[in-house]
Design a protein around this motif. Sequence first.
Motif, PDB file in Angstrom:
ATOM      1  N   ALA A  73      -5.263   5.463  -2.568  1.00 38.86           N
ATOM      2  CA  ALA A  73      -4.557   4.204  -2.312  1.00 38.86           C
ATOM      3  C   ALA A  73      -5.322   3.296  -1.352  1.00 38.86           C
ATOM      4  N   ALA A  74      -6.426   3.776  -0.785  1.00 49.77           N
ATOM      5  CA  ALA A  74      -7.172   2.987   0.200  1.00 49.77           C
ATOM      6  C   ALA A  74      -7.645   1.635  -0.351  1.00 49.77           C
ATOM      7  N   PRO A  75      -8.109   1.532  -1.612  1.00 51.56           N
ATOM      8  CA  PRO A  75      -8.500   0.220  -2.127  1.00 51.56           C
ATOM      9  C   PRO A  75      -7.374  -0.804  -2.098  1.00 51.56           C
ATOM     10  N   ALA A  76      -6.125  -0.351  -2.187  1.00 51.99           N
ATOM     11  CA  ALA A  76      -5.005  -1.290  -2.090  1.00 51.99           C
ATOM     12  C   ALA A  76      -4.934  -1.900  -0.698  1.00 51.99           C
TER      13      ALA A  76
ATOM     14  N   PHE B 211      -5.862  -1.015   6.722  1.00 53.75           N
ATOM     15  CA  PHE B 211      -4.575  -0.937   6.025  1.00 53.75           C
ATOM     16  C   PHE B 211      -4.477   0.205   5.019  1.00 53.75           C
ATOM     17  N   ALA B 212      -5.321   1.221   5.120  1.00 50.70           N
ATOM     18  CA  ALA B 212      -5.208   2.375   4.230  1.00 50.70           C
ATOM     19  C   ALA B 212      -4.130   3.323   4.742  1.00 50.70           C
ATOM     20  N   PRO B 213      -3.579   4.174   3.873  1.00 50.03           N
ATOM     21  CA  PRO B 213      -2.674   5.220   4.356  1.00 50.03           C
ATOM     22  C   PRO B 213      -3.395   6.149   5.327  1.00 50.03           C
ATOM     23  N   ARG B 214      -2.642   6.729   6.232  1.00 51.03           N
ATOM     24  CA  ARG B 214      -3.249   7.607   7.228  1.00 51.03           C
ATOM     25  C   ARG B 214      -3.888   8.825   6.580  1.00 51.03           C
ATOM     26  N   GLY B 215      -4.995   9.234   7.170  1.00 48.77           N
ATOM     27  CA  GLY B 215      -5.754  10.349   6.626  1.00 48.77           C
ATOM     28  C   GLY B 215      -6.896   9.894   5.752  1.00 48.77           C
TER      29      GLY B 215
ATOM     30  N   ARG C 262       3.356   5.504  -5.957  1.00 52.79           N
ATOM     31  CA  ARG C 262       3.123   5.613  -7.406  1.00 52.79           C
ATOM     32  C   ARG C 262       2.181   6.765  -7.716  1.00 52.79           C
ATOM     33  N   LEU C 263       1.189   6.955  -6.869  1.00 53.47           N
ATOM     34  CA  LEU C 263       0.279   8.078  -7.052  1.00 53.47           C
ATOM     35  C   LEU C 263       1.006   9.406  -6.840  1.00 53.47           C
TER      36      LEU C 263
ATOM     37  N   VAL D 200       0.844  -1.201   0.000  1.00 57.66           N
ATOM     38  CA  VAL D 200       0.000   0.000   0.000  1.00 57.66           C
ATOM     39  C   VAL D 200       0.877   1.248   0.000  1.00 57.66           C
ATOM     40  N   GLN D 201       1.984   1.203   0.732  1.00 61.22           N
ATOM     41  CA  GLN D 201       2.935   2.319   0.672  1.00 61.22           C
ATOM     42  C   GLN D 201       3.390   2.564  -0.771  1.00 61.22           C
ATOM     43  N   ARG D 202       3.667   1.476  -1.475  1.00 57.88           N
ATOM     44  CA  ARG D 202       4.142   1.619  -2.854  1.00 57.88           C
ATOM     45  C   ARG D 202       3.037   2.124  -3.780  1.00 57.88           C
TER      46      ARG D 202
END
Length: 396
Positions: free
Chosen positions: A272-275, A224-228, A44-45, A38-40
């Motif tokens: 990136a949340a769907p990842a 597991f989504a990025p923070r925020g 990429r975004l 998810v970080q990656r």
Amino acid sequence: MSDGSPPAPIPGARLLFSLDPGVSYLNHGSFGTVPIGVQRAQQRLRDEVEANPHRFHTQGMVDRIIHTRRHVATFLGADPDGSALVPNTTTAVSLVLQSVRLEPGDEVLLTDHGYGAVALAAQRRCRRQSATARTVALPLGATDDEMLSRVRAALRPGKTKLLIIDQISSATATAFPVRKIAAAAREHDIPVLVDAAHVPGMLPVDVGAIAADFWVGNLHKWAFAPRGTALLSVAPAWRRRIEPLIVSWEQEQGFPLSVEFQGTLDYTSWLAAPAGLFTLRTLGWEAVRSHNAALVAYGQRVLGAALGAAPADLPQPTHPDLAMRIVPLPPGLATTMPEAVALRHHISDKLATETAVNPWNGRGLLRLSAQVYNRAEEYDRLAERLPPLLASYRRS
């Protein structure tokens, strides 16, 4: 429900995260952890943004936000057209509070299990409107029926203009019967805001079936989504009354776009949340829930025993899938927030272990979390080392 035995690790799960191997990270509940994949995806975004910022922000950005919102809302059983992506639960609470009309003498009702920042937001809103933020006390370990009865008795039709209730409380790791509580409040036309900060990714949820006026959950804790990244769901009757905290170019579109689009922000955490949800599904969500619930039960049992707590003194979960449990600390420790913060830092510095320590009604509570990267030996090690640390800490 777990019998307290440690579960078998999920093969390869630990390798999905970039956590410091020298630290026992037993506090997933506070800030979550973002898998490497998810970080990656987010990076990429970000690379896409920096390759052409103008194109990223002006061609298709709104469509991408809508697509992500639909993906997340569907996962949670919420209406995509009545939901908005927001940075976190705290932001959503302020949005709701400013949308509920308060007059002098009105009140907002909370419980003593609620999150501190939510209480502060309610107090500020009430202070500005000459209203009152009132708290109903609920015993630790209360049954669903007891919680429902006490909340129902605390409602004041005509005066209570908003009830804020946790679906899973942060400090006490208690699951509340929010569907029944929302129904009870609805009998008196009292709107309900469900603070579900810990729910997405930890518990199965059907937001529509809860039938609360407002529901908000963070995706960056257990999903597991990025923070925020969080989702605010709003009942149809309230959608036209939701005003963004910041006015930008989608204001005339109304909710939810007026809330979601705020000009030049970093939207990559949402996109990136769907990842994160993909990672959860790849691991097997039922396997993750079962693992985490069993592991945190084991951790509570061994740590409670090490601190001299009888099994009956350890609060049992009000939902079988809870991945957080609490262990009461010896009397006199962490009874205030500054004391709790100081002890948490001391445990981190001396034991290389991250935990959550909170004061609650004059008693310090240590909250354990369990996630797929944790192992039973981390809780064993804490159980061995924490008692002497606390003994020396009290003497210092």
